[in-house]
Structures are given as structure tokens and as C-alpha cells.
Scaffold this active site. Structure first.
Site, PDB file in Angstrom:
ATOM      1  NE  ARG A  71      77.793  54.671  38.802  1.00 63.41           N
ATOM      2  CZ  ARG A  71      77.989  54.153  40.023  1.00 63.41           C
ATOM      3  NH1 ARG A  71      77.078  53.391  40.581  1.00 63.41           N
ATOM      4  NH2 ARG A  71      79.091  54.419  40.696  1.00 63.41           N
ATOM      5  CG  HIS A 113      72.867  54.944  44.026  1.00 67.87           C
ATOM      6  ND1 HIS A 113      73.399  55.547  42.915  1.00 67.87           N
ATOM      7  CD2 HIS A 113      73.774  54.023  44.420  1.00 67.87           C
ATOM      8  CE1 HIS A 113      74.589  55.019  42.654  1.00 67.87           C
ATOM      9  NE2 HIS A 113      74.836  54.089  43.555  1.00 67.87           N
ATOM     10  CD  GLU A 166      71.512  57.458  40.833  1.00 64.47           C
ATOM     11  OE1 GLU A 166      70.987  56.438  40.359  1.00 64.47           O
ATOM     12  OE2 GLU A 166      72.403  57.441  41.703  1.00 64.47           O
TER      13      GLU A 166
HETATM   14  C1  8YV Z   1      78.059  54.874  46.312  1.00 64.80           C
HETATM   15  C2  8YV Z   1      78.222  53.329  44.270  1.00 64.80           C
HETATM   16  O1  8YV Z   1      76.838  55.204  46.852  1.00 64.80           O
HETATM   17  O2  8YV Z   1      80.226  52.272  44.816  1.00 64.80           O
HETATM   18  C3  8YV Z   1      79.546  52.756  43.943  1.00 64.80           C
HETATM   19  O3  8YV Z   1      79.910  52.779  42.753  1.00 64.80           O
HETATM   20  O4  8YV Z   1      77.449  53.590  43.440  1.00 64.80           O
HETATM   21  C4  8YV Z   1      77.863  53.530  45.700  1.00 64.80           C
HETATM   22  O5  8YV Z   1      78.508  52.630  46.519  1.00 64.80           O
HETATM   23  C5  8YV Z   1      78.537  56.006  45.497  1.00 64.80           C
HETATM   24  O6  8YV Z   1      79.713  55.760  44.837  1.00 64.80           O
HETATM   25  C6  8YV Z   1      78.736  57.225  46.389  1.00 64.80           C
HETATM   26  O7  8YV Z   1      78.552  58.323  45.638  1.00 64.80           O
END
Ligand code: 8YV
Length: 310
Positions: free
Chosen positions: A229, A276, A258
Site C-alpha cells: 500500500r 496497482h 492513487e
Molecule cells: C485489488 C489489492 O486490486 O488485494 C488487494 O489488497 O490491493 C488488489 O488485489 C484491490 O483490493 C481491489 O480494489
């Protein structure tokens, strides 16, 4: 009317959700307050994502809420304390995305260190006909410090070892079954490694964990890769170090704000940037969606959910 659920964001399982539930699409509604006022007393489930989450105000607005089924392994934008207080089950989508996220970590690390995006542009622009690219840095022999040796951190470490990379790790506690060297002090680890691989959860506990002191300790020959993150890194300090040669490079799939990316990063040659996309393959997004559906279905059938957070 079947079971009524609130969906906060578009997902690849929209059709399946609409087949199985009465779905209220919050993100498509202009007057969200009016929609909530109307449906709140009937909502038993919420579907959200690791990007959008669910804050206290939203959870508390739904008195009959039983479950939040979230798409993504990270659940930092979900108010877990509030969910616990209200006895709302929260589920996420771990495991199914581990390999893909680890692949992107390796790809970004190699792309950044070996200047793959720059080489691509160099060939496309015809510059190869009259020039050569500068030499780059060798991955083999480097020491990688993994910040957060969970499922994804371990998958990255297991991929990096056959490339000749030595693994160390930092986290809240030493893991009993892991032989790699452990550090309880992130600055100390940053001093000893070449690559800082950020793979820990986001949220309050890790906010700006990789701060200016850690970046300084990593030093001008050090690299950062972040597939976790953006909140984990003190982004202005990292950008400043990259711009001023106090950090050798960065491979970044995530950013503090982002999809906004600091302007200065866009001009740098020593970074590889991705929007991402760690889990963004057809197979994995389908598996994540299925897990969101399976958790909901299990709960509403009176069975235990599959991947419970709280
Ligand atoms: C997804 C992510 O794009 O799993 C996660 O924590 O960051 C990604 O796999 C995201 O959660 C979708 O909004």
C-alpha cells in the site's frame, strides 16, 4: 425480494451478485444518503473492495448488516473495530492472489533495476540505431529485506532466491519456522540490505513505516519495491531521495494517493511504475470474485465463511 445487499463498487461479479441477491449499487447512485435512508433497514450484506472499503459511518448506517464480503486481500479501508463492535463478519480474498502479486513484485524489481521500460522506449523511438543504453545493476548477489513476511512476502522471497538474492525480513515478530535472518528494527535492516521489498498490510499500524530514516539507511545504492500500500511509505521522502540520488531506484505498484502519482516520479528514469495491477489477471480476479460470492453464500446458508478477517 431476496436477500438485499449493498455494493459499493463495480466488480467482475456484478452479474452473479444480481442473480443471487437484490443488489443496491451505491457507487452508481447520485444521492447516496437518500438511497441509504430508503434501504438501510433491509441491508444484510455488503460487497466492497480493498480499495473502497467501508467506513464507520457506512457500517453504522446499516443496522441489520451481518457481513462485509470484500474483494482483495487488503482490508485497510474497512473499519474493522466498528465491524467487531457491531458483530459484523468481514471476509477478504487471500491466497488466490498471492502468486500474481509476487510475480508483479519480481517484474517491477527487474524492470526498475535493468531499466526495461527505458529499453523498450529506446527501441521504439529508433534511438538504438545511433546510441547505446547505459549499463545497469545486477540483481544476483543482492540482499533483499522483505517488510512483512506474510503469504505474499514469502512468495516473493521464494521467487527471488533462485535469482541469487539473499533474503532477510522485518516484521512484528520472528517467525518460528523461517531460517532467513530476522530484524525487529527496520532501520537496522535497511542499513544491511540492497532492496527493500514492501509486502506488509496497509492501515494505521504500518502508516509511513518506511520513513525518511529508513530511506536514508537504505542509502544511495538501495532500491524500494512496493506492492503493498502507498500508505506504508513516506512518499515525499522517497520521491525526494529518488530525485536527488539518495536512493538508486523504485518499483512501485501502489501510491499514497492513487491514482494520483507524484509528478516528479513521472520524469525519473530510475523508477518502474504500475497502476496497482498486482492481482490483475483474468484468472486471479475471477478467483477473487468467486471467493467474495462463496463467502456471502456460505454466510446466508448459515455456514461458516471461508476467509474470515473478523
Ligand atoms: C485489488 C489489492 O486490486 O488485494 C488487494 O489488497 O490491493 C488488489 O488485489 C484491490 O483490493 C481491489 O480494489
Amino acid at each position: 425480494m431476496g436477500i438485499e445487499i449493498l455494493q459499493t463498487t463495480a466488480l467482475p461479479i456484478n452479474a452473479a451478485l444480481q442473480r443471487d441477491y437484490t443488489v443496491h449499487a451505491l457507487w452508481q447512485t447520485a444521492d447516496k444518503a437518500a438511497l441509504l435512508k430508503d434501504i438501510a433497514p433491509r441491508i444484510r450484506g455488503m460487497v466492497t473492495s480493498g480499495g473502497v472499503g467501508a467506513d464507520r459511518a457506512l457500517i453504522e448506517a446499516l443496522p441489520k448488516l451481518e457481513i462485509i464480503s470484500s474483494f482483495g486481500v487488503g482490508y485497510d479501508p474497512i473499519d474493522i473495530d466498528c465491524a467487531k463492535e457491531r458483530k459484523v463478519i468481514v471476509t477478504n480474498t487471500p491466497d488466490v492472489l498471492t502468486d500474481d502479486v509476487a510475480d508483479v513484485a519480481m517484474a517491477l524489481m527487474l524492470a526498475m533495476m535493468r531499466r526495461i521500460p527505458q529499453g523498450d522506449a529506446f527501441v521504439r523511438q529508433g534511438r538504438w540505431l545511433k546510441d547505446k543504453l547505459p549499463l545497469t545493476d545486477k540483481l544476483g548477489g543482492k540482499v533483499m529485506g522483505v517488510v512483512g513476511l506474510g503469504r505474499i512476502g514469502q512468495a516473493i522471497a521464494r521467487r527471488a532466491e533462485p535469482f541469487g538474492v539473499e533474503i532477510r525480513y522485518f516484521g512484528p515478530r520472528k517467525k518460528a519456522d523461517i531460517a532467513w535472518q530476522y530484524y525487529g528494527d527496520l532501520v537496522a535492516m535497511a542499513r544491511d540490505v540492497d532492496i527493500l521489498m514492501i509486502a506488509c498490510p496497509g492501515g494505521k499500524e504500518t502508516e509511513q513505516l518506511v520513513n525518511a530514516a529508513v530511506i536514508d539507511a537504505l542509502g544511495s545504492k538501495g532500491y524500494i519495491v512496493n506492492i503493498a500500500r502507498g500508505s506504508v511509505v513516506e512518499e515525499p521522502a522517497m520521491v525526494d531521495a529518488l530525485v536527488n540520488g539518495r536512493l538508486a531506484g523504485a518499483g512501485l505498484d501502489v501510491f499514497a494517493n492513487e491514482p494520483q502519482v507524484p509528478e516528479a516520479l513521472l520524469k525519473l528514469d530510475n523508477v518502474a511504475l504500475a497502476p496497482h495491477v498486482g492481482s490483475a489477471t483474468h484468472a486471479t480476479r475471477a478467483a477473487m470474485g468467486q471467493l467474495v460470492l462463496d463467502n456471502l453464500a456460505a454466510h446466508f446458508a448459515g455456514k461458516p465463511v471461508l476467509t474470515r478477517v473478523v
